[in-house]
Design a protein around this motif. Sequence first.
Motif, PDB file in Angstrom:
ATOM      1  N   THR A 211       0.841  -1.193   0.000  1.00  0.00           N
ATOM      2  CA  THR A 211       0.000   0.000   0.000  1.00  0.00           C
ATOM      3  C   THR A 211       0.873   1.238   0.000  1.00  0.00           C
ATOM      4  O   THR A 211       1.813   1.349   0.795  1.00  0.00           O
ATOM      5  CB  THR A 211      -0.920   0.017   1.240  1.00  0.00           C
ATOM      6  N   THR A 212       0.570   2.165  -0.903  1.00  0.00           N
ATOM      7  CA  THR A 212       1.272   3.445  -0.950  1.00  0.00           C
ATOM      8  C   THR A 212       0.739   4.354   0.150  1.00  0.00           C
ATOM      9  O   THR A 212      -0.477   4.479   0.328  1.00  0.00           O
ATOM     10  CB  THR A 212       1.071   4.116  -2.309  1.00  0.00           C
ATOM     11  N   VAL A 213       1.659   4.961   0.898  1.00  0.00           N
ATOM     12  CA  VAL A 213       1.290   5.923   1.935  1.00  0.00           C
ATOM     13  C   VAL A 213       2.193   7.144   1.778  1.00  0.00           C
ATOM     14  O   VAL A 213       3.237   7.072   1.118  1.00  0.00           O
ATOM     15  CB  VAL A 213       1.461   5.317   3.350  1.00  0.00           C
ATOM     16  N   PRO A 214       1.826   8.281   2.351  1.00  0.00           N
ATOM     17  CA  PRO A 214       2.720   9.441   2.285  1.00  0.00           C
ATOM     18  C   PRO A 214       4.113   9.100   2.811  1.00  0.00           C
ATOM     19  O   PRO A 214       4.261   8.599   3.928  1.00  0.00           O
ATOM     20  CB  PRO A 214       2.025  10.467   3.173  1.00  0.00           C
ATOM     21  N   GLY A 215       5.125   9.311   1.971  1.00  0.00           N
ATOM     22  CA  GLY A 215       6.508   9.036   2.353  1.00  0.00           C
ATOM     23  C   GLY A 215       7.065   7.748   1.796  1.00  0.00           C
ATOM     24  O   GLY A 215       8.276   7.546   1.791  1.00  0.00           O
ATOM     25  N   GLY A 216       6.217   6.835   1.312  1.00  0.00           N
ATOM     26  CA  GLY A 216       6.724   5.567   0.787  1.00  0.00           C
ATOM     27  C   GLY A 216       5.638   4.524   0.718  1.00  0.00           C
ATOM     28  O   GLY A 216       4.528   4.804   0.259  1.00  0.00           O
ATOM     29  N   CYS A 217       5.940   3.325   1.182  1.00  0.00           N
ATOM     30  CA  CYS A 217       4.931   2.267   1.130  1.00  0.00           C
ATOM     31  C   CYS A 217       5.110   1.302   2.290  1.00  0.00           C
ATOM     32  O   CYS A 217       6.168   1.248   2.924  1.00  0.00           O
ATOM     33  CB  CYS A 217       4.983   1.514  -0.197  1.00  0.00           C
ATOM     34  N   VAL A 218       4.049   0.541   2.543  1.00  0.00           N
ATOM     35  CA  VAL A 218       4.052  -0.518   3.537  1.00  0.00           C
ATOM     36  C   VAL A 218       3.740  -1.827   2.837  1.00  0.00           C
ATOM     37  O   VAL A 218       2.755  -1.923   2.098  1.00  0.00           O
ATOM     38  CB  VAL A 218       3.010  -0.262   4.643  1.00  0.00           C
ATOM     39  N   VAL A 219       4.596  -2.822   3.045  1.00  0.00           N
ATOM     40  CA  VAL A 219       4.316  -4.181   2.594  1.00  0.00           C
ATOM     41  C   VAL A 219       3.895  -4.966   3.827  1.00  0.00           C
ATOM     42  O   VAL A 219       4.612  -4.988   4.828  1.00  0.00           O
ATOM     43  CB  VAL A 219       5.536  -4.826   1.924  1.00  0.00           C
TER      44      VAL A 219
END
Length: 329
Positions: A211-219
């Motif tokens: 998931t894309t989030v502000p600042g980068g992503c979370v796997v």
Amino acid sequence: MTGWDGIAWAGWSDHAEVLARLGAGADPEWCGAGRPLHHAAAYGSPQVVAELAARVADVDAREHGTTALWRAVLADRPDNARVLAAAGADPWRPQLGGWSPGRLALAGPVPDLFPRPAGGGAATGATTAEPVATELTPTERETVRSGRELVAALGEFPYEGTGLACVAGIDAAEAVRRLGGQPLDAEYLEEFLDDPYAYEMEEGLLIAGATTVPGGCVVTQPWGYTPSTPGAMARLTAGTFGYGLYANPKSGNQGSIVRDGTVEAWDLHPGGGPDSGDSADRVLDGYLYRRSAVAAACAFAGLRPADARAVTGPADRWFKLPDLDYWEG
């Protein structure tokens, strides 16, 4: 024998029990697993703290580099902290990373816990003639503000058993590409997500979400550890950095810092509070994100998710990982 054998955490709030043990010869300085005053400061009642503080030789004696007053502040026990200060504990004595209990409290829920010395800005420490800071810097105040915002945005949610990779500067599509992820059949994915534990563990460990989030992503992998493994983190952090987290149901939160494919730190314990040897910045982060391991992982990577969806799902993209040995970097 110290006289404290068998006392439970709740026992440090039981003034009658503590008084009886002390009357029977219990050692006010040591209980076999640390200092009784430190335990009471974190888990006990103000009455017990006052009792023990009156019996120890030094109310500011240290355990693992910190005083009982520090423990009270860290545990959000302002009543215990006030009792210790009244008993002579020094709020402005520097401890981990140069932080004092007083400055740490300024970053917490009761910023006016201790009166600051007249003149403002600095005090003379009990163990040094050098002035010590009694205010937060503008940078620290901004760190506190953003940290509180992040913890509030994520909220409280169950994440035990979840593996995460919080990665700076890339989006979900790039994360999937770096991991060699492949699309999943929609019907299979729906059935799997409905009950992932009905499937073989080896199968579930090859399914993840990004998931894309502000600042980068979370796997994320809410049912396994694969995103946090050295192999996955090495692929994800090429040219950037990230924080891997596995909320191990057996042993607690396990963290790692990976930069450009290289593990810089491992066997970390996000959410557990500051550690001895931490830098000043790490002490503040440890305090802000105590009991918030996911927020700690996101904050390190500079991620600012608006809620917990990137962790719990539904992810922007669910995908299948190649069947590799992800314990190899």
